[in-house]
Design an enzyme around this catalytic site. Structure first.
Site, PDB file in Angstrom:
ATOM      1  N   HIS A 155      40.649  37.358  42.469  1.00  0.00           N
ATOM      2  CA  HIS A 155      39.908  37.312  43.732  1.00  0.00           C
ATOM      3  C   HIS A 155      40.668  38.009  44.859  1.00  0.00           C
ATOM      4  O   HIS A 155      40.072  38.426  45.851  1.00  0.00           O
ATOM      5  CB  HIS A 155      39.624  35.860  44.128  1.00  0.00           C
ATOM      6  CG  HIS A 155      38.715  35.145  43.180  1.00  0.00           C
ATOM      7  ND1 HIS A 155      39.185  34.415  42.107  1.00  0.00           N
ATOM      8  CD2 HIS A 155      37.369  35.073  43.128  1.00  0.00           C
ATOM      9  CE1 HIS A 155      38.156  33.912  41.445  1.00  0.00           C
ATOM     10  NE2 HIS A 155      37.043  34.292  42.044  1.00  0.00           N
TER      11      HIS A 155
ATOM     12  N   GLU B  22      27.366  36.340  41.860  1.00  0.00           N
ATOM     13  CA  GLU B  22      27.438  35.691  40.545  1.00  0.00           C
ATOM     14  C   GLU B  22      26.622  36.430  39.497  1.00  0.00           C
ATOM     15  O   GLU B  22      27.069  36.643  38.372  1.00  0.00           O
ATOM     16  CB  GLU B  22      26.980  34.236  40.654  1.00  0.00           C
ATOM     17  CG  GLU B  22      27.834  33.360  41.553  1.00  0.00           C
ATOM     18  CD  GLU B  22      29.312  33.403  41.220  1.00  0.00           C
ATOM     19  OE1 GLU B  22      29.681  33.772  40.090  1.00  0.00           O
ATOM     20  OE2 GLU B  22      30.109  33.065  42.104  1.00  0.00           O
TER      21      GLU B  22
END
Length: 520
Positions: A417, A332
């Site tokens: 993703h 992140e």
């Protein structure tokens, strides 16, 4: 991105700062030289009379070379996808330009919007019911394609079906009213006290001493801190403690997850600083913060540019446990690094590269920690899945049933993703080779998504060297619309430039690893 390398220039080098000059003086000279070169070589920079430039970032190498990243405006309008990096050697000679766009003439761009901003806002409002559309959209030039277009960038925010906030940029063609693209600023995972964490065992945490005890804030790392959202989506307060021992290694103490998150920010900070010389996500010494126990049974974690923070859900207990594992934290925070360097747009192949960059450095953070409770591996989020498994597998991305092992012409149409699998696979092969203690990673059939076992054998260069090459490419070569082909060129160039630092020229190995995932 176009990789345009100059073997030699007939023009004389511009005057440079004297040897030993301060970094500020070098940066000032590099800025001036870069802007001058953009004008001198319009065939390389795609400069035009109505173009202007703003310097976003400057990287100065120890050998005196420089890399100046510029954002472009066309006719006063911000040009999305037309940014470029100007690279000069230690004598000030231009050596390369790396740019996103292969723009044709900008003369054909309409100067007046057929669809005004009110109509553009209405189109976005209809496309995102329940979202809040920001007023006064920005008129921009959309330059991710050969022919630039006049467009509106409309921002809309809200909450998705699973409770994840979204902060979307929606691009509306100002002539036709069609949506050209959209991406999100919320980047999801796809899921000297003692921290008693859920996943990393007992770890040392640097905390802030208060008259009443301690708070989970790290003065030595840019004041990184963690707040407890207490299952809310707003508010929250910094986690405090009386005895400087945080959590009990179990979810029965809400502070355990906070200790994991704080540990993750500290290790990620140390990794970027000690390995890549980057002080904090924005490279300005400022820390980010964590929000833990976000919402109720929330099955995700995400980075947000707007708050400069990480947010972690507790999971529903059926699919996910609390999403505060070390590799998720590194993943992140790397989205923040990307947003302050290449700013890879979160759609198409650039979006896949964005996600892969976070997986690569999330993995490297895990290895860097050298924590026996969460040993380094090439799996993403293996600690947070209930019943085993992982979010992604860099050794063989397709093992999740959706990610691409190999490049093919439509890979950019996948969710970011899943299209990230190509770069994840590349990185594993470059670092470890086809056969390693972490597993066997077969190479790809060129131009096909299938994996061909036994179709080639590669020897890795080591993950540290591979990561340095990727970081160099990210910070000095990649631009907002970089594709897989351009990532190949950028990483090969980065390997050549790092040859002295790494002790070998790994550019041939980089090329072979890209070929092994089908991107020749």
């Amino acid at each position: 991105m176009s990789l345009l390398v100059l073997a030699a220039l007939s023009c004389a080098a511009q005057a440079q700062s004297a040897p030993g000059a301060s970094e500020a003086a070098r940066a000032t000279q590099a800025r001036a030289s870069a802007q001058s070169y953009v004008r001198q070589f319009p065939g390389l920079s795609l400069d035009n009379a109505d173009h202007s430039y703003e310097v976003r970032d400057i990287v100065l190498d120890e050998d005196g070379s420089s890399h100046v990243r510029l954002d472009r405006r066309i006719g006063g309008l911000r040009a999305i996808g037309a940014d470029l990096v100007v690279q000069s050697d230690r004598f000030g000679n231009l050596t390369a330009m790396h740019r996103s766009a292969s723009m044709l003439s900008t003369a054909a761009i309409p100067t007046k919007a057929t669809f005004n901003q009110t109509r553009a806002m209405r189109i976005v409002s209809d496309a995102f019911p329940g979202g809040t559309v920001e007023k006064n959209p920005e008129q921009v030039i959309w330059a991710r394609e050969d022919q630039p277009r006049l467009a509106w960038e409309v921002r809309v925010s809200g909450d998705g079906a699973d409770g994840t906030p979204y902060e979307k940029h929606v691009i509306i063609d100002a002539t036709t009213g069609r949506q050209i693209d959209a991406w999100d600023d919320i980047h999801t995972a796809a899921a000297n006290g003692t921290g008693r964490t859920l996943y990393s065992g007992n770890v040392t945490l640097t905390t802030n001493s208060l008259t009443s005890g301690y708070e989970l804030r790290d003065p030595s790392r840019g004041n990184n801190y963690t707040i407890n959202m207490a299952n809310r989506t707003s508010g929250g307060s910094v986690v405090t403690d009386a005895d400087n021992t945080w959590g009990n290694n179990a979810t029965s103490d809400a502070v355990s997850a906070a200790a994991d998150a704080q540990y993750g920010t500290a290790v990620t900070w140390d990794y970027y600083k000690n390995v890549h010389g980057r002080t904090g996500i924005a490279n300005n010494g400022t820390g980010a913060y964590n929000r833990v126990h976000y919402s109720s049974r929330y099955n995700n974690a995400y980075w947000s540019d707007s708050c400069f923070c990480m947010t972690y859900g507790d999971g529903d207990g059926t699919t996910f446990r609390p999403l505060v594992s070390l590799d998720v934290a590194g993943h992140e925070m790397t989205h923040g690094v990307t947003s302050r360097t290449a700013r890879l747009i979160y759609s198409g192949e650039s979006g896949g590269l964005n996600e892969a960059t976070s997986d690569i450095f999330g993995t490297m953070v895990e290895f860097y920690a050298n924590n026996a409770n969460d040993a380094g591996d090439y799996l993403i989020g293996e600690k947070i899945r209930v019943g085993g498994g992982s979010l992604r597998n860099m050794i063989k991305p397709s093992s999740d049933g959706a990610s691409a092992d190999c490049w093919y012409s439509g890979v950019g149409n996948l969710d970011v993703h899943y299209s990230s699998g190509v770069a994840n696979h590349f990185f594993f092969l470059l670092a470890e080779g086809t056969n390693s203690s972490y597993g066997t990673s077969p190479t790809c059939v060129a131009g096909n998504t299938r994996v061909a076992t036994g179709s080639g054998s590669l020897t890795g260069i080591g993950r540290t060297a591979a990561a340095k090459i990727w970081y160099r490419a990210l910070t000095t070569k990649f631009t907002s619309s970089t594709t897989y082909a351009q990532a190949r060129a950028g990483t090969i160039a980065a390997a050549q430039e790092l040859a002295a630092t790494l002790g070998a020229d790994y550019s041939a190995k980089v090329a072979a690893a890209w070929s092994a995932v089908g991107r020749n």
